[in-house]
Motif scaffolding. Structure first.
Motif, PDB file in Angstrom:
ATOM      1  N   LEU A   1     -49.720 121.869  33.602  1.00  0.00           N
ATOM      2  CA  LEU A   1     -49.626 120.607  32.863  1.00  0.00           C
ATOM      3  C   LEU A   1     -48.194 120.086  32.850  1.00  0.00           C
ATOM      4  N   ALA A   2     -47.269 121.004  32.596  1.00  0.00           N
ATOM      5  CA  ALA A   2     -45.857 120.604  32.544  1.00  0.00           C
ATOM      6  C   ALA A   2     -45.404 120.057  33.884  1.00  0.00           C
ATOM      7  N   VAL A   3     -45.806 120.740  34.963  1.00  0.00           N
ATOM      8  CA  VAL A   3     -45.419 120.286  36.304  1.00  0.00           C
ATOM      9  C   VAL A   3     -46.016 118.918  36.597  1.00  0.00           C
ATOM     10  N   LEU A   4     -47.291 118.738  36.227  1.00  0.00           N
ATOM     11  CA  LEU A   4     -47.954 117.446  36.442  1.00  0.00           C
ATOM     12  C   LEU A   4     -47.221 116.336  35.706  1.00  0.00           C
ATOM     13  N   LEU A   5     -46.873 116.624  34.463  1.00  0.00           N
ATOM     14  CA  LEU A   5     -46.166 115.653  33.622  1.00  0.00           C
ATOM     15  C   LEU A   5     -44.865 115.244  34.275  1.00  0.00           C
ATOM     16  N   MET A   6     -44.198 116.265  34.812  1.00  0.00           N
ATOM     17  CA  MET A   6     -42.916 116.021  35.475  1.00  0.00           C
ATOM     18  C   MET A   6     -43.100 115.123  36.687  1.00  0.00           C
ATOM     19  N   LEU A   7     -44.144 115.403  37.470  1.00  0.00           N
ATOM     20  CA  LEU A   7     -44.403 114.612  38.671  1.00  0.00           C
ATOM     21  C   LEU A   7     -44.713 113.163  38.319  1.00  0.00           C
ATOM     22  N   VAL A   8     -45.513 112.984  37.280  1.00  0.00           N
ATOM     23  CA  VAL A   8     -45.860 111.621  36.842  1.00  0.00           C
ATOM     24  C   VAL A   8     -44.590 110.894  36.442  1.00  0.00           C
ATOM     25  N   PHE A   9     -43.767 111.590  35.657  1.00  0.00           N
ATOM     26  CA  PHE A   9     -42.529 110.972  35.174  1.00  0.00           C
ATOM     27  C   PHE A   9     -41.611 110.621  36.336  1.00  0.00           C
ATOM     28  N   LEU A  10     -41.514 111.549  37.285  1.00  0.00           N
ATOM     29  CA  LEU A  10     -40.622 111.351  38.429  1.00  0.00           C
ATOM     30  C   LEU A  10     -41.076 110.166  39.266  1.00  0.00           C
ATOM     31  N   SER A  11     -42.388 110.054  39.517  1.00  0.00           N
ATOM     32  CA  SER A  11     -42.847 108.940  40.352  1.00  0.00           C
ATOM     33  C   SER A  11     -42.688 107.626  39.614  1.00  0.00           C
ATOM     34  N   TRP A  12     -42.883 107.672  38.284  1.00  0.00           N
ATOM     35  CA  TRP A  12     -42.655 106.450  37.495  1.00  0.00           C
ATOM     36  C   TRP A  12     -41.194 106.032  37.608  1.00  0.00           C
ATOM     37  N   TYR A  13     -40.327 107.020  37.496  1.00  0.00           N
ATOM     38  CA  TYR A  13     -38.885 106.727  37.547  1.00  0.00           C
ATOM     39  C   TYR A  13     -38.491 106.144  38.902  1.00  0.00           C
ATOM     40  N   LEU A  14     -39.016 106.786  39.976  1.00  0.00           N
ATOM     41  CA  LEU A  14     -38.666 106.330  41.329  1.00  0.00           C
ATOM     42  C   LEU A  14     -39.107 104.887  41.542  1.00  0.00           C
TER      43      LEU A  14
END
Ligand SMILES: [Zn+2]
Length: 330
Positions: free
Chosen positions: A27-40
């Motif tokens: 879950l934490a990794v998924l959250l991070m990925l979502v956040f990262l793609s949003w940021y990019l």
């Protein structure tokens, strides 16, 4: 037998715990990925500088990793040593990014602003005065026009150097020093820079303070009326040439008042005669008040480069006339 049972149920518990941990981690990794793609998607298209970019990435990665951490906190002690090392890493980043924090935040907002303002734009201030926001990165930096009609939306991104305790754009520093040195040589002239660069943010602060003081003095005034009054005494944020770093108020050590009589000093006279040789102009000359919308200021000098300065000073015109922008563009 009972022992065996207990052992297997302990094993089951442990397995369930491991499973829970694994799910939390995923879950934490998924959250991070979502956040990262949003940021990019959200931020990268607006940016250009490599160095600042990486410091922003660091800033944004902080809330990310602390999120991850908080979910990991539920995990058992076994992993605490791992966690500790990641915390160490994080605090290292924190130090580094807080060092750069201010400038990168500033940059970010001004980048956003300027890309927004590009197609822009006539707009009006609260008093109904029409003006345009300018893009400070467009065209020749020496010829940027800032006045009541053409304003800066945000702080300029400039490197500054300090002279007489005042900041100026580093690119004009050498010319300024040379001018003052030559003006003082073999004479009793002694110059003093009494004002240089002022950020738009500082100007906003000064201006808002002024408005509240005006309103406190006369509670019947509306905000618009107070704004109008304030603008006669404090420059409107973004409309002051001091927001560019290309402007200095130069007075004399033995005449430090910014009043018209300053023009009679030997310092003011020498500057008026010679400033263009160093790329400076007398920005608000006498008789041009209807164009500059600023009173005659014999102390206010602006850097425009030697070529433009020579033309402006020898023809006795203003920067507005030189640029053909006497009125706000239609
Ligand atoms: Zn000034």
């Amino acid at each position: 037998m009972a022992k065996k049972k207990r052992r297997s149920s302990a094993r089951k518990k442990r397995r369930a715990m491991l499973l829970r941990r694994a799910i939390l981690f995923i879950l934490a990794v998924l959250l991070m990925l979502v956040f990262l793609s949003w940021y990019l998607l959200e931020y990268l298209p607006n940016r250009n500088g490599g160095g600042a970019e990486s410091s922003i990435t660091q800033e944004y990665s902080q809330p990310e990793s602390s999120e991850e951490e908080s979910s990991e906190e539920e995990l058992s002690e076994e992993e605490s040593s791992e966690e500790e090392s990641s915390q160490e890493e994080e605090s290292y980043y924190e130090e580094e990014s807080s060092y750069e924090e201010e400038s990168s935040y500033e940059e970010e907002s001004s980048m956003e602003e300027s890309s927004e303002e590009e197609e822009s734009s006539h707009t009006e201030d609260v008093t109904g005065h029409g003006f345009m926001y300018i893009d400070p990165n467009e065209g020749d930096w020496r010829l940027i026009l800032v006045n009541k009609n053409y304003r800066l939306a945000e702080n300029m991104e400039i490197e500054t150097r300090t002279i007489h305790g005042e900041e100026v754009d580093a690119r004009i520093y050498d010319s300024l020093v040379q001018m003052l040195e030559d003006g003082e040589r073999d004479s009793d002239r002694e110059f003093l820079i009494c004002s240089g660069y002022r950020s738009v943010d500082l100007q906003k602060e000064l201006f808002e303070n002024k408005i509240w003081r005006v309103m406190a003095a006369d509670p019947d005034l509306s905000y618009e009326e107070a704004y109008e009054i304030a603008s006669t005494e404090v420059a409107i944020p973004g409309a002051s040439e001091h927001n560019t770093g290309l402007t200095v108020d130069i007075c004399a050590v033995d005449f430090q008042m910014l009043i018209e009589e300053y023009e009679e000093t030997s310092e003011a006279q020498w500057l008026k005669e010679n400033c263009y040789k160093y790329g400076f102009i007398l920005r608000y000359p006498k008789g041009k008040e209807d164009i500059t919308q600023i009173i005659y200021e014999p102390w206010h000098f602006r850097y425009v480069g030697v070529e433009a300065a020579t033309e402006i000073m020898t023809q006795g015109i203003t920067l507005e006339e030189y640029l053909g922008k006497v009125d706000v563009d239609e």
